[in-house]
Design an enzyme around this catalytic site. Structure first.
Site, mmCIF file in Angstrom:
data_model
loop_
_atom_site.group_PDB
_atom_site.id
_atom_site.type_symbol
_atom_site.label_atom_id
_atom_site.label_comp_id
_atom_site.label_asym_id
_atom_site.label_seq_id
_atom_site.Cartn_x
_atom_site.Cartn_y
_atom_site.Cartn_z
ATOM 1 N N ASP A 1 0.732 -1.356 -0.081
ATOM 2 C CA ASP A 1 0.235 0.071 -0.050
ATOM 3 C C ASP A 1 1.049 1.324 0.373
ATOM 4 O OD1 ASP A 1 -2.295 -1.736 0.162
ATOM 5 O OD2 ASP A 1 -2.064 -2.186 2.241
ATOM 6 N N LYS B 1 1.447 2.160 -5.076
ATOM 7 C CA LYS B 1 2.715 1.713 -6.155
ATOM 8 C C LYS B 1 2.343 1.388 -7.615
ATOM 9 C CE LYS B 1 3.131 -2.276 -4.644
ATOM 10 N NZ LYS B 1 2.972 -2.538 -3.702
ATOM 11 N N GLN C 1 2.386 -5.669 -2.828
ATOM 12 C CA GLN C 1 2.723 -6.355 -1.644
ATOM 13 C C GLN C 1 3.662 -5.167 -1.338
ATOM 14 O OE1 GLN C 1 1.563 -9.098 -2.812
ATOM 15 N NE2 GLN C 1 -0.412 -9.025 -3.221
ATOM 16 N N GLY D 1 -3.967 -4.404 -4.130
ATOM 17 C CA GLY D 1 -5.463 -3.182 -4.982
ATOM 18 C C GLY D 1 -5.124 -2.518 -4.962
ATOM 19 N N HIS D 2 -5.117 -2.022 -6.593
ATOM 20 C CA HIS D 2 -3.802 -0.642 -6.897
ATOM 21 C C HIS D 2 -5.005 0.102 -6.772
ATOM 22 C CE1 HIS D 2 -0.351 -3.025 -8.303
ATOM 23 N NE2 HIS D 2 -0.632 -2.496 -7.136
HETATM 24 P P1 IMP Z 1 -2.374 -12.581 2.370
HETATM 25 O O1 IMP Z 1 -1.572 -12.307 0.948
HETATM 26 O O2 IMP Z 1 -4.100 -12.961 1.863
HETATM 27 O O3 IMP Z 1 -2.050 -14.610 2.488
HETATM 28 O O4 IMP Z 1 -2.112 -11.878 3.413
HETATM 29 C C1 IMP Z 1 -1.065 -12.438 4.439
HETATM 30 C C2 IMP Z 1 -0.689 -11.149 4.883
HETATM 31 O O5 IMP Z 1 -0.647 -10.033 4.063
HETATM 32 C C3 IMP Z 1 -1.387 -9.952 5.543
HETATM 33 O O6 IMP Z 1 -1.104 -9.742 6.636
HETATM 34 C C4 IMP Z 1 -2.248 -8.978 4.688
HETATM 35 O O7 IMP Z 1 -3.386 -7.730 4.770
HETATM 36 C C5 IMP Z 1 -1.275 -8.331 3.482
HETATM 37 N N1 IMP Z 1 -1.438 -8.418 2.003
HETATM 38 C C6 IMP Z 1 -1.825 -8.799 0.929
HETATM 39 N N2 IMP Z 1 -1.464 -8.390 -0.054
HETATM 40 C C7 IMP Z 1 -1.226 -6.970 0.689
HETATM 41 C C8 IMP Z 1 -1.830 -5.796 -0.433
HETATM 42 O O8 IMP Z 1 -1.522 -5.791 -1.105
HETATM 43 N N3 IMP Z 1 -0.989 -4.515 0.226
HETATM 44 C C9 IMP Z 1 -1.091 -5.226 2.068
HETATM 45 N N4 IMP Z 1 -1.044 -6.003 2.385
HETATM 46 C C10 IMP Z 1 -1.679 -6.869 1.828
#
Ligand code: IMP
Length: 429
Positions: free
Chosen positions: A13, A16, A224, A40-41
């Site tokens: 977040d 990007k 991420q 999510g962009h």
């Molecule tokens: P997962 O990727 O759904 O397995 O989540 C694992 C961890 O990564 C959690 O803490 C999510 O909140 C975090 N996470 C996954 N994708 C994002 C992203 O795009 N932005 C911020 N945090 C993310």
């Protein structure tokens, strides 16, 4: 010609999507190489807000080919929905415009069900995942029982494999207190998805190699952030893929030596969604102020993001891990109006000071951040359209970051729109 990887240097977040969107003006290809619709962009184009989860941000530029690489895990339902919605908005989504790796793995309904059931059961120890089935899908990829997208276009083979895999998944779902899933429903649905996606599927590694040979500009869009990386993040509070720049090569199939530059995106403060340690977290009014002013709510799940001061120990580590060659600072406008701004310059753990990011979770929970205090500024930065007009305290803040990290800042973003972007040096793409 340039090949550039854009990576987040924090917990995701960082903004990007917007930077990629701005750089995409000159990109011929924009490539996603890891993650899935956990990302999510958010982009604001002509006052309209768009949130993309799987399709690279380049889709809004007519000349750009968007690539979903082999390292991505694809939920076909979400992807098809995204394609259809964008088509309705008048954007082109022809198979010439969007290319998807036939090797990318597909998220299955049981991946989502397992993700949710495990989190429910974990109670105190939950990761705080997005619940999109990302972890279970990568587990199956590594466990060699996953489905590549090409497989859902091959009904006979798909049927046989699904039968045996689902048997095991239903066993686990029942163990976790969730309902078992119906074979026929999944089979019928996924064969339809396969039919829909078939024209988009290709060997994207070869496509990118050709593009590279033709000296095209290729931009890799990381999802991420560094500290959610499966190896270098705050394990186990991480996502299930390598988010580091090196994975741009593995996750796309373009050789490592083809990649020239790495742009690290740094939000002017820090945020995190989900559980896990966060040394500079502000659990007070100021944290709430940053959340509200910065609109810090997850674009995938809507969850409130935890907020805190900029942590340069993290960023310095991220610069090293990703081989960052230049930096973009985002959301600088959110800091306007604060009389003092703090920046974490080292960690104190049990009395010992250090400026590297610890691997031990125990140590991370115990970090006492050591701050440098800098003067704030009042001016609304969204109105500023040239570097010369930046208030001197903003310049001081940027210089402080640049000096600490020994890496040049080349872009600053002062608002959500394309026009809120200043280039500090010649454009890198
Ligand atoms: P997962 O990727 O759904 O397995 O989540 C694992 C961890 O990564 C959690 O803490 C999510 O909140 C975090 N996470 C996954 N994708 C994002 C992203 O795009 N932005 C911020 N945090 C993310």
């Amino acid at each position: 010609m340039a090949t550039l990887v854009v990576v987040g240097t924090q917990w995701g977040d960082e903004g990007k999507g917007k930077i990629v969107d701005v750089l995409t003006e000159k990109a011929h290809y924009v490539v996603r190489f890891q993650g899935g619709n956990n990302a999510g962009h958010t982009l604001v184009i002509n006052d309209k807000k768009y949130i993309l989860h799987l399709i690279p941000s380049g889709i809004f530029h007519p000349q750009t080919v968007c690539v979903i690489g082999n390292g991505v895990v694809v939920d076909p339902e979400v992807l098809i929905d995204e394609i259809e919605k964008l088509k309705k908005e008048g954007f082109s989504l022809s198979p010439e415009k969007l290319k998807i790796s036939e090797r990318a793995h597909t998220i299955m309904p049981y991946h989502k069900a397992l993700d949710l059931a495990r989190e429910r059961r974990a109670n105190q120890n939950k990761i705080g995942t997005t619940g999109r089935g990302i972890g279970p899908c990568y587990e199956d990829k590594v466990g060699r029982r996953g489905f590549r997208l090409i497989e859902i276009t091959q009904p006979k083979l798909f049927k046989e494999k699904l039968k045996s895999v689902l048997e095991e998944k239903n066993f686990f779902l029942k163990f976790l207190g969730a309902d078992p899933l119906d074979f026929h429903k999944i089979y019928e649905k996924y064969i339809q998805y396969g039919e829909y996606l078939k024209p988009y599927l290709t060997d994207t590694s070869y496509l990118l190699w050709k593009a590279y040979q033709e000296k095209k500009n290729i931009l890799f869009e990381g999802a991420q952030g560094t500290f959610l990386d499966i190896d270098y993040g705050t394990y186990p509070y991480v996502t299930s893929s390598n988010t580091l720049s090196a994975n741009a090569s593995c996750g796309s199939g373009l050789g490592l030596t083809c990649i020239e530059k790495v742009l690290g995106i740094v939000k002017a403060y820090t945020t995190r969604v989900g559980e896990g340690p966060f040394p500079t977290e502000l659990k007070d009014e100021l944290g709430i102020y940053l959340r509200e002013k910065g609109g810090e709510y997850g674009s995938t799940t809507g969850r409130p993001r935890r907020c805190g001061w900029l942590d340069l120990v993290m960023i310095k580590t991220a610069v090293r891990l990703n081989g960052v060659t230049e930096l973009a600072i985002t959301k600088l406008d959110v800091l306007s109006g604060l009389s003092k701004i703090k920046v974490c310059v080292s960690y104190k753990i049990r009395g010992q000071e250090r400026d590297t990011f610890p691997s031990s979770l125990e140590a991370l929970w115990e970090v006492e951040p050591v701050y440098q205090e800098l003067p704030g500024w009042e001016e609304d930065l969204r109105k500023i359209n040239s570097l010369e007009k930046l208030p001197s305290f903003v310049k001081d803040y940027l210089n402080f970051i640049q000096d600490y990290l020994q890496t040049p800042i080349t872009i600053i973003s002062t608002g959500p729109e394309r026009k809120n972007c200043l280039f500090l040096k010649e454009r890198i793409l």
